[in-house]
Structure formats: structure tokens, C-alpha cells
Write an enzyme that holds these catalytic residues in place. Structure first.
Site, mmCIF file in Angstrom:
data_model
loop_
_atom_site.group_PDB
_atom_site.id
_atom_site.type_symbol
_atom_site.label_atom_id
_atom_site.label_comp_id
_atom_site.label_asym_id
_atom_site.label_seq_id
_atom_site.Cartn_x
_atom_site.Cartn_y
_atom_site.Cartn_z
ATOM 1 N N HIS A 1 -9.595 0.827 4.748
ATOM 2 C CA HIS A 1 -8.167 1.242 5.234
ATOM 3 C C HIS A 1 -8.339 2.099 6.552
ATOM 4 C CE1 HIS A 1 -4.155 2.508 5.971
ATOM 5 N NE2 HIS A 1 -3.637 1.539 5.500
ATOM 6 N N GLU B 1 -6.913 4.587 7.676
ATOM 7 C CA GLU B 1 -6.665 5.950 7.203
ATOM 8 C C GLU B 1 -7.964 6.667 6.679
ATOM 9 O OE1 GLU B 1 -3.025 5.672 5.005
ATOM 10 O OE2 GLU B 1 -1.826 4.989 7.129
ATOM 11 N N GLU C 1 -5.531 -5.080 10.911
ATOM 12 C CA GLU C 1 -4.173 -3.885 10.687
ATOM 13 C C GLU C 1 -4.690 -3.407 12.129
ATOM 14 O OE1 GLU C 1 -2.407 -2.677 6.879
ATOM 15 O OE2 GLU C 1 -4.159 -1.623 7.076
ATOM 16 N N LYS D 1 -0.057 4.311 -0.228
ATOM 17 C CA LYS D 1 -0.644 5.406 0.196
ATOM 18 C C LYS D 1 -0.273 6.828 -0.788
ATOM 19 C CE LYS D 1 0.743 3.759 4.690
ATOM 20 N NZ LYS D 1 0.051 3.636 6.115
ATOM 21 N N GLY E 1 2.115 2.690 10.703
ATOM 22 C CA GLY E 1 2.915 3.603 10.537
ATOM 23 C C GLY E 1 3.615 4.139 11.765
ATOM 24 N N ASN F 1 1.081 -1.243 0.024
ATOM 25 C CA ASN F 1 0.202 0.068 -0.035
ATOM 26 C C ASN F 1 0.846 1.263 -0.036
ATOM 27 O OD1 ASN F 1 -1.836 1.839 0.306
ATOM 28 N ND2 ASN F 1 -2.226 1.406 2.623
ATOM 29 N N SER G 1 3.405 -2.061 10.427
ATOM 30 C CA SER G 1 4.907 -1.725 10.689
ATOM 31 C C SER G 1 5.607 -3.049 10.375
ATOM 32 C CB SER G 1 5.166 -1.233 12.061
ATOM 33 O OG SER G 1 4.598 -0.095 12.148
HETATM 34 C C1 PEP Z 1 -0.945 -0.159 5.770
HETATM 35 O O1 PEP Z 1 -0.790 1.362 5.359
HETATM 36 O O2 PEP Z 1 -1.744 -0.762 5.442
HETATM 37 C C2 PEP Z 1 0.245 -0.166 6.899
HETATM 38 C C3 PEP Z 1 0.134 -1.427 7.348
HETATM 39 O O3 PEP Z 1 1.193 0.719 6.962
HETATM 40 P P1 PEP Z 1 2.765 0.541 7.644
HETATM 41 O O4 PEP Z 1 3.197 -0.701 7.194
HETATM 42 O O5 PEP Z 1 3.462 1.677 7.335
HETATM 43 O O6 PEP Z 1 2.476 0.406 9.073
#
Ligand code: PEP
Length: 252
Positions: free
Chosen positions: A94, A96, A162, A11, A168, A9, A208
Site C-alpha cells: 500500500h 502508505e 491506486e 487503515k 484519501g 481497507n 477516493s
Molecule cells: C486506500 O486506503 O487504499 C484508499 C484507496 O483510501 P481512500 O479510499 O480513502 O482514498
């Protein structure tokens, strides 16, 4: 068997020049026996991404889609428009989108249904906030968020657990925390979509994931892959995560 799935992803990052170089490098790094790989760049990069990835083992996904096929929805992109480009996957719900753009369980489900109607597969994201985990509400949150999955086609669906506090932040769930949530989600899918669907559905972990922690998380029996944000922007780091998942198909 559940073949592992590793998705990137991006973003709101990436350039036209960068997506071409990234995909050429990524495709060069893939080997037989690797997990299925999906890269989800921003909308503007999708045509170039599809052009480079066509004929390779990398599929291209979008980061959302609208629930209507067309209409007066300024700024939105419909699932058939993505399908027309050659996009085959879409990320839905997601955190976000939930945090900044008013996404709810109901709108996420509507987007997932629209994606499937257009022939796309979707990665449906769910996960608890830190306050919810600290209050012991993780499984209750997952139960509520997953209720809207009833009626979806399990053959065009993957889930991404998640935990919002891990996205992040550099703070990942422990392998045991991930396994507990994934086991619960698989049981939920069994009651919502049937036991065959539950056995075959891939449940990814996101939050992460990096080359250093990928193998431990992916070693869990119900972790069938990863949705990778920040670390997926670096093609070498993303390739290392893919290799950490190689050869780990699960009995369904
Ligand atoms: C994501 O954007 O779905 C995500 C898991 O981000 P990150 O790996 O940066 O935590």
C-alpha cells in the site's frame, strides 16, 4: 469470468465493538450476485472479525504481513500467523506503507510471496505519485512497480491500481484514467505471468471511491472492483459501493 472484488481497507481505524456491529450489518446487506467482499481491519481486530464473518460471504484480510515465517522482527506479523487466525487475504505494498514505512517494490513482492506461501491471497497495490503523473511517467512507474510480480501465483493475486494523489484526498482518477492504467497493467501481467493469468486477474481501482463515483469507475471494462479506504469505514457507504459493482462480472 472475472467476479468483481470489493475490499475495505480500514487503515488504523476501528474498535472491537465496532467491528462486530459493522460486520453483522454488512453481512445483512449482502445479496446473491454481489461481488466478492473482503474487509481488512487492523491486526488487533482480526480474531473478532474472523469470528463474526466465518460462514458468511465476507472474507477477512490483513493490511500487511512480514516476508519471513518467524524471527526477530519486533512489531511485525507473519503470514502463517494470519492464516492460523482464519484470515484469507492480505493487502501488500500500500502507498502508505511505501510512504511512511520504507516499503519498496522488492519488500512488497517478498511479502506477497510469503502471503501466498502461507495460502493467503494478496491485493498488491501500485500507483504513481502526482509529480510522476504530471511528468507523464504514470505507465513507466507502473511498469517498474509491476516487474516484481513475476513468479507470483496469479490465482491468489489481485492488483489494486491506486494513484497516490487520489488516496484519501477526495480526488479520484477519472474512469478513463483508471481504464488506461488497468489496460496497461493487464498487458504487463500477460507478459509477466501469461495471457490466461491476465484474462483472469482482477485489477481493482483505489483512490477516493465513494457511493457517488463508484458506478462510473466500475463500469470500465478493465476495472474489476475497488479497494476502498475512507468510505469503507461507514457500513452504509461501503454497502452502496458493493451494490454499485453488483452484476458486473467481466468476460476473462
Ligand atoms: C486506500 O486506503 O487504499 C484508499 C484507496 O483510501 P481512500 O479510499 O480513502 O482514498
Amino acid at each position: 469470468m472475472r467476479h468483481p472484488l470489493i475490499a475495505a481497507n480500514w487503515k488504523m481505524f476501528g474498535t472491537l465493538d465496532g467491528v462486530q456491529r459493522y460486520l453483522e450489518t454488512l453481512i445483512g446487506h449482502l445479496q446473491p450476485g454481489n461481488p466478492q467482499v473482503v474487509v481488512c481491519p487492523p491486526y488487533t481486530l482480526l480474531p473478532a472479525a474472523v469470528m463474526v464473518a466465518t460462514g458468511s460471504a465476507v472474507a477477512i484480510g490483513a493490511q500487511s504481513c512480514h516476508w519471513e515465517e518467524k524471527g526477530a522482527f519486533t512489531g511485525e506479523v507473519a503470514a502463517p500467523m494470519l492464516a492460523e487466525l482464519g484470515v484469507t487475504w492480505v493487502v501488500v505494498g500500500h502507498s502508505e506503507r511505501r510512504q511512511y514505512f520504507g516499503e519498496t517494490d522488492a519488500t512488497a513482492a517478498a511479502r506477497a510471496r510469503a502471503a501466498q506461501r502461507a495460502g493467503l491471497s494478496c491485493i498488491f497495490c501500485l500507483g504513481e505519485l502526482l509529480t510522476e503523473r504530471e511528468a507523464g511517467q504514470t505507465l513507466a512507474v507502473l511498469e517498474r512497480q509491476s516487474a516484481v510480480l513475476a513468479g507470483l501465483d496469479p490465482t491468489r493475486l489481485a492488483l489494486a491500481y491506486e494513484p497516490v494523489w487520489a488516496i484519501g484526498t477526495g480526488r479520484n482518477a477519472t474512469p478513463e484514467q483508471a481504464q488506461e492504467a488497468h489496460t496497461f497493467l493487464r498487458q504487463r501481467i500477460a507478459s509477466l505471468l501469461g495471457s490466461d493469468a491476465a484474462a483472469g486477474l482482477r485489477i481493482l481501482y483505489g483512490g477516493s471511491v465513494k457511493p457517488e463515483n463508484a458506478a462510473a469507475i466500475l463500469s470500465q471494462a478493465d476495472v474489476d472492483g475497488a479497494l476502498v479506504g475512507g468510505a469503507s469505514l461507514d457500513v452504509d457507504a461501503f454497502s452502496a459501493i458493493i451494490h454499485a459493482a453488483s452484476g458486473s462480472s467481466r468476460a476473462g
